[in-house]
Scaffold this motif. Sequence first.
Motif, mmCIF file in Angstrom:
data_model
loop_
_atom_site.group_PDB
_atom_site.id
_atom_site.type_symbol
_atom_site.label_atom_id
_atom_site.label_comp_id
_atom_site.label_asym_id
_atom_site.label_seq_id
_atom_site.Cartn_x
_atom_site.Cartn_y
_atom_site.Cartn_z
ATOM 1 N N VAL A 1 2.475 2.664 2.528
ATOM 2 C CA VAL A 1 2.181 3.443 3.735
ATOM 3 C C VAL A 1 3.438 4.205 4.168
ATOM 4 O O VAL A 1 4.529 3.644 4.206
ATOM 5 C CB VAL A 1 1.668 2.515 4.856
ATOM 6 C CG1 VAL A 1 1.516 3.263 6.167
ATOM 7 C CG2 VAL A 1 0.348 1.868 4.437
ATOM 8 N N LYS B 1 0.813 -1.218 0.000
ATOM 9 C CA LYS B 1 0.000 0.000 0.000
ATOM 10 C C LYS B 1 0.853 1.277 0.000
ATOM 11 O O LYS B 1 0.318 2.366 -0.140
ATOM 12 C CB LYS B 1 -0.935 0.009 1.201
ATOM 13 C CG LYS B 1 -2.080 -0.969 1.063
ATOM 14 C CD LYS B 1 -3.083 -0.755 2.162
ATOM 15 C CE LYS B 1 -4.422 -1.301 1.742
ATOM 16 N NZ LYS B 1 -5.512 -0.663 2.467
ATOM 17 N N THR C 1 -5.286 2.681 7.478
ATOM 18 C CA THR C 1 -4.790 1.974 6.298
ATOM 19 C C THR C 1 -5.690 0.832 5.827
ATOM 20 O O THR C 1 -5.478 0.304 4.740
ATOM 21 C CB THR C 1 -3.410 1.362 6.593
ATOM 22 O OG1 THR C 1 -3.562 0.416 7.661
ATOM 23 C CG2 THR C 1 -2.392 2.432 6.970
#
Length: 192
Positions: free
Chosen positions: A37, A35, A77
């Motif tokens: 992050v 992702k 998230t």
Amino acid sequence: MITEFERQIAKFFGSPYAVAVDSCTHALELCLRYKGVEKLVVPKRTYISVPFLANKLGIELEWKDETWQDYYELGSTKILDAAVLWGYNTYKKDTMMCLSFQYRKHLNLGRGGMILLDNKQDAIALKKMSYDGRHPDVPWREQNIKSVGYHYYMTPETAKLGIEKLPAAIAKKPKIWSISDWPDLTQMEVFK
């Protein structure tokens, strides 16, 4: 063996897809990497390997004063640390829910983890990431590997053990973990 274990765990938890890995911490790491992050937000009371991921990934660490049970989300998230969760049909829709099969967990395999999710493309990508960037069903020398991967796959032996132990784990009532099972990590020298 691994595909069958993934199928059985996904069915029990009510998730469309599952990706078996070698630990819950690596499951979380793969999801964070996938992702992209940039800031890891974790409760002050959790397992120590989770905040260590911020250092490993070179991202900001932020502590959260949070009382949680069964699972918590890493910031906003949609990545869930569900290492202590055990329950039929408990998958949380639209998340990447990471499980643990470490020796103290309800389904004790000594080591291992699983990512539960409901997006097929994400499942394929995370599976490849866990297998050194390759598709697990084709010899790596026969593939044109296009992405970086990590050596975080679950072994067939662990998956076989999981399949063998799963019926007893389903039949047994799980331990209820409380926030007091973890110390306040912000008080540890390593995080000061």
